[in-house]
Design an enzyme around this catalytic site. Structure first.
Site, mmCIF file in Angstrom:
data_model
loop_
_atom_site.group_PDB
_atom_site.id
_atom_site.type_symbol
_atom_site.label_atom_id
_atom_site.label_comp_id
_atom_site.label_asym_id
_atom_site.label_seq_id
_atom_site.Cartn_x
_atom_site.Cartn_y
_atom_site.Cartn_z
ATOM 1 N N HIS A 1 0.812 -1.222 0.000
ATOM 2 C CA HIS A 1 0.000 0.000 0.000
ATOM 3 C C HIS A 1 0.846 1.273 0.000
ATOM 4 C CE1 HIS A 1 -4.021 -1.836 0.623
ATOM 5 N NE2 HIS A 1 -3.258 -2.863 0.983
ATOM 6 N N ASP B 1 3.485 9.578 -0.993
ATOM 7 C CA ASP B 1 2.313 8.857 -0.517
ATOM 8 C C ASP B 1 2.059 7.705 -1.476
ATOM 9 O OD1 ASP B 1 0.084 8.291 0.996
ATOM 10 O OD2 ASP B 1 -0.630 10.356 1.019
HETATM 11 C C1 GDG Z 1 -1.865 3.659 3.174
HETATM 12 C C2 GDG Z 1 -0.928 4.459 2.274
HETATM 13 C C3 GDG Z 1 -2.679 4.493 0.526
HETATM 14 C C4 GDG Z 1 -8.577 9.972 7.564
HETATM 15 N N1 GDG Z 1 -8.861 10.719 8.636
HETATM 16 C C5 GDG Z 1 -10.070 10.344 9.073
HETATM 17 C C6 GDG Z 1 -10.536 9.338 8.256
HETATM 18 N N2 GDG Z 1 -9.594 9.128 7.323
HETATM 19 C C7 GDG Z 1 -9.681 8.126 6.252
HETATM 20 C C8 GDG Z 1 -9.780 8.758 4.891
HETATM 21 C C9 GDG Z 1 -9.147 7.699 4.021
HETATM 22 C C10 GDG Z 1 -8.116 7.061 4.939
HETATM 23 O O1 GDG Z 1 -8.499 7.374 6.261
HETATM 24 C C11 GDG Z 1 -6.725 7.633 4.709
HETATM 25 O O2 GDG Z 1 -6.377 7.389 3.418
HETATM 26 P P1 GDG Z 1 -4.906 7.042 2.974
HETATM 27 O O3 GDG Z 1 -4.929 6.883 1.526
HETATM 28 O O4 GDG Z 1 -3.957 8.039 3.516
HETATM 29 O O5 GDG Z 1 -4.734 5.608 3.651
HETATM 30 P P2 GDG Z 1 -3.796 4.908 4.789
HETATM 31 O O6 GDG Z 1 -4.441 3.616 5.113
HETATM 32 O O7 GDG Z 1 -3.523 5.799 5.916
HETATM 33 O O8 GDG Z 1 -2.432 4.641 4.059
HETATM 34 C C12 GDG Z 1 -1.723 5.338 1.329
HETATM 35 C C13 GDG Z 1 -3.533 3.642 1.440
HETATM 36 O O9 GDG Z 1 -2.761 2.881 2.367
HETATM 37 C C14 GDG Z 1 -4.415 2.697 0.663
HETATM 38 O O10 GDG Z 1 -3.669 1.779 -0.062
HETATM 39 O O11 GDG Z 1 -3.533 5.354 -0.202
HETATM 40 O O12 GDG Z 1 -0.848 6.033 0.461
HETATM 41 O O13 GDG Z 1 -0.046 5.245 3.068
HETATM 42 O O14 GDG Z 1 -10.089 6.736 3.655
HETATM 43 O O15 GDG Z 1 -11.112 9.011 4.599
HETATM 44 N N3 GDG Z 1 -11.735 8.754 8.409
HETATM 45 C C15 GDG Z 1 -12.502 9.179 9.450
HETATM 46 N N4 GDG Z 1 -12.079 10.137 10.290
HETATM 47 C C16 GDG Z 1 -10.902 10.745 10.156
HETATM 48 O O16 GDG Z 1 -10.549 11.604 10.951
HETATM 49 N N5 GDG Z 1 -13.694 8.623 9.624
#
Ligand code: GDG
Length: 736
Positions: free
Chosen positions: A173, A380
């Protein structure tokens, strides 16, 4: 989705660090909260079609075996999950230590933050082994196993050892960094070996896949062909699967009453200003400081925006006990404090900042309120916030400013793309975003929204699992079978029972391993000792059928008592003759004069390459050249000589690190003809070879014969395979 076409009994085992259920302590017991979002919702669609079991840590430390049993039962009954309990200290070394202190910073191009500690590495190996044990406890034949992310890089190979035939997929990821970064990792070989245990290794973008393939080539010497890599005796696939969002969930969320309520509350709080939204975990990879600096500069350069725009930052706490993260938090606090202190006006502050995570409904309300969303990580893997923002807004308005170093940029080219290190560019992007007319916003977003709708989460999972099934199918249907166990016994029995046996053996890569230069692959004593008794057995006819020139074969094997075929069948010398005969006498060698200078030019242009001249062929070797450059030059060379040899009866043959030009009438298949049509016919035939030139031989061997390819498992005309010359020698010893 693809799973629909599958047998209901088929089962998917998902393995990730965390289970999609969070446990919270409550009065001596636990509350179970299923996680929403992320991988859990992504795989829900699969869950409907296939049996699914999820393995991971439950997010709490529990040492009491009775409690552990209770938790396991409830997770299994209600959530299809199997918890893995780890001792606190070991978990800390594996998770905060190696996973997040070594892999995370290095893979996000922050080698200066990565540390390498033997104890952490050891814990990482132990935990991966513990995961492996747990999977083996529950896995049944026919299960598909899908491992996720950087915490479990060693797991695929560990599983492969015990489950040689299982379908094992791996998805990363986060980014896979370029070779120059990856090579810094002290345990780089082990990590690559771990990953290549999978049948399919998936990444978000083509760049990550490319970096992985180049590390495989440079560190392990493994070459690829359109993403297919041969690892030992298996073919694996490397491919790109950009994770999308759950379209239904995000595109309808604005209708939820709670969302409407949240939106009103937020509006009251922020006022009627324009809103620039940021949503990130508080992490050094997210470019938070750079973004704040750029916003400050924007306001000083465009003071007309003072009092009219607010940056609303949702910073989600992360790894709060790690000193680097505490330090980053202080820097962010300080900077926001300074900017707000200097620029705030009564009733307006430039930055409003939430340091917590918020419920889903509130997150959607933030997306709905944001005129601009700034997603400017320094690195990212993908970044789902960018995609969720675009899908959540029903009228398709809003401006996305997106870092070119987020994986999402590969798909969202209509966003305002920025280099997050370039402050001027960020300032300009903010200006452009705030001034962008609504029609332009909608036009840009329409293209991106359509693309996101096509490749949603369901399609992502479906695509990955179908590809994984395909890799397995190719293996089952087309690949030669390993010559071992019962099959080998059958061969030995057939040999023992035969009266007239024919053994057709290739030399390089079959009887001896490849050497850096052709001259160094001389037969050793052991080989001569294996071949001699076979050749002396009156029931046997032994033929060495090689691409080597006649002189070398004579010199190296002339005394053993075998028939020799040189240059892929251009020349032959029977064991009882002194002289070599030329097959196809009429062909002249004038063409060599024309092509030699071309070959020589490619030797000069490719350090490490060399030209070998055989009686009937010219051969360009690039085994000792840089692998990338060598392959590239091979393509160029072929391209060049194709022009020269059009309308002649010459042809180009590409073998293991060689490009060879020779008359097309010459082939190993043709050369074998006199033996294969001998009367009385042979009643045991064994043909062994490793190269494309040997395919012509396999092709002409009758059904009853034994064809063995060395070093497979790519598609081949051979029915069986062995891994390397050592295994061939063992087989020949058993014949003796
Ligand atoms: C890895 C990789 C890759 C965030 N804050 C809140 C919240 N979120 C949700 C968002 C989104 C998810 O969390 C964050 O998305 P990311 O893409 O940054 O995902 P991660 O799992 O942290 O990271 C990244 C991902 O895996 C998927 O393969 O994209 O690059 O680092 O869905 O909406 N949701 C809620 N409250 C928050 O405060 N409910």
């Amino acid at each position: 989705m693809h799973a629909k076409t599958k047998d209901r009994q088929q089962r998917l085992i998902v393995v990730s660090n965390r289970l999609p259920v969070s446990l919270e302590r409550d009065d001596g017991g636990y509350i179970y909260n299923p996680s929403v979002g992320g991988l859990a919702t992504t795989l829900n669609a699969v869950r409907e079609e296939m049996d699914m079991l999820w393995l991971g840590v439950p997010g709490i430390h529990e040492d009491n075996p009775e409690q552990q049993a209770k938790i396991s039962k409830r997770l299994s009954d209600e959530f299809g999950s199997v918890p893995i309990f780890l001792p606190g200290k070991q978990f800390d070394l594996y998770y905060n230590g190696f996973s997040n202190g070594s892999i995370w910073p290095l893979f996000h191009y922050f080698p200066q933050y990565a540390h390498y500690d033997h104890l952490e590495w050891q814990a990482y190996q132990e935990v991966n082994a513990r995961f492996c044990e747990k999977v083996l406890e529950v896995a049944l034949p026919g299960d598909t196993i899908w491992v996720h992310d950087y915490h479990l890089l060693l797991l695929p190979a560990m599983l492969r050892e015990s489950l040689p035939d299982a379908a094992i997929g791996f998805f990363l990821h986060i980014p896979f960094p370029s070779y120059e970064i990856f090579r810094m990792l002290p345990w780089r070989e082990e990590i690559l070996k771990g990953l290549t245990g999978a049948d399919l290794v998936g990444f978000h973008t083509y760049d990550y896949a490319r970096h992985f393939l180049s590390s495989l080539l440079r560190i392990q010497g493994l070459e690829q062909d359109f993403g297919r890599v041969t690892v030992g005796d298996r073919a694996i696939k490397v491919d790109t699967f950009p994770l999308g969002v759950d379209i239904n969930r995000y595109s309808t969320a604005h209708e939820m009453p709670e969302v409407k309520h949240e939106l009103e509350a937020l509006r009251q709080q922020v006022g009627e200003h324009k809103v620039i939204l940021t949503v990130d975990r508080l992490d050094f990879s997210k470019g938070i400081i750079q973004r704040l600096n750029a916003f400050e500069k924007f306001l000083s350069r465009h003071p007309d925006w003072l009092g009219r725009v607010t940056m609303l930052s949702l910073l989600v706490p992360s790894r709060t006990r790690v000193p680097e993260y505490q330090n980053l938090k202080s820097q962010v606090d300080e900077l926001i404090g300074r900017i707000n202190g200097q620029l705030s006006q009564p009733g307006w502050a430039p930055i409003t900042y939430l340091y917590r995570s918020v419920p889903f409904e509130q997150l959607i309300a933030l997306y709905l309120m944001a005129d601009v969303t700034l997603v400017t990580p320094l690195r990212d893997g993908m970044n789902l916030v960018a995609k969720e923002y675009l899908i959540s807004r029903p009228d398709g308005t809003g401006v996305l400013v997106l870092s070119e170093t987020a994986g999402a940029a590969a798909e969202l080219g209509e966003a305002i793309i920025v280099n997050p290190h370039n402050e001027e560019m960020l300032v300009e992007a903010l200006h452009q975003a705030l001034e962008m007319p609504l029609e332009e916003q909608q036009a840009r977003n329409a293209t991106m929204r359509a693309r996101l709708r096509r490749y949603d989460t369901e399609r992502w999972a479906d695509d990955f699992l179908s590809q994984l099934a395909k890799v397995q199918e190719v293996r089952r249907l087309h690949l030669p079978k390993r010559l071992q166990g019962k099959l080998k016994q059958e061969l030995l029995q057939a040999y023992d029972g035969a009266e007239r046996r024919l053994l057709l053996l290739d030399y390089d890569g079959t009887l001896v391993p490849f050497a850096p230069t052709p001259k160094r692959a001389k037969p050793d004593e052991e080989l001569i000792a294996v071949l001699t008794p076979l050749a002396c057995d009156p029931k046997n006819t032994m033929v060495i059928i090689s691409g080597r020139d006649a002189e070398t074969l004579d010199d190296w094997l002339g005394e053993v008592g075998m028939d020799l075929v040189a240059e892929h069948g251009a020349m032959v010398r029977h064991a009882d003759q002194k002289q070599w005969e030329q097959i196809d006498e009429d062909f002249t060698d004038d063409w060599k004069e024309q092509l030699r200078p071309v070959f020589e030019m490619f030797v000069d242009r490719t350090p490490g390459a060399l030209l070998e001249e055989k009686g009937r062929a010219l051969v360009w070797h690039y085994r000792r050249a840089d692998p990338g450059l060598g392959s590239q030059r091979a393509v160029e060379l072929i391209d060049t000589i194709e022009g020269y040899i059009a309308n002649t009866s010459l042809h180009i043959l590409q073998g293991h690190k060689v490009v060879e030009v020779k008359p097309s009438t010459v082939s190993k298949g043709r050369a074998a003809h006199p033996w294969l049509s001998a009367k009385p016919p042979f009643d045991f035939i064994l043909a062994v070879g490793d190269d494309v030139t040997d395919e012509a031989l396999f092709e002409v061997i009758p059904e009853s014969g034994w064809t063995v390819k060395i070093g497979v498992p790519e598609r081949s005309k051979a029915r069986y395979f062995l891994s390397d010359p050592d295994e061939v020698r063992s087989l020949l010893k058993e014949l003796n």
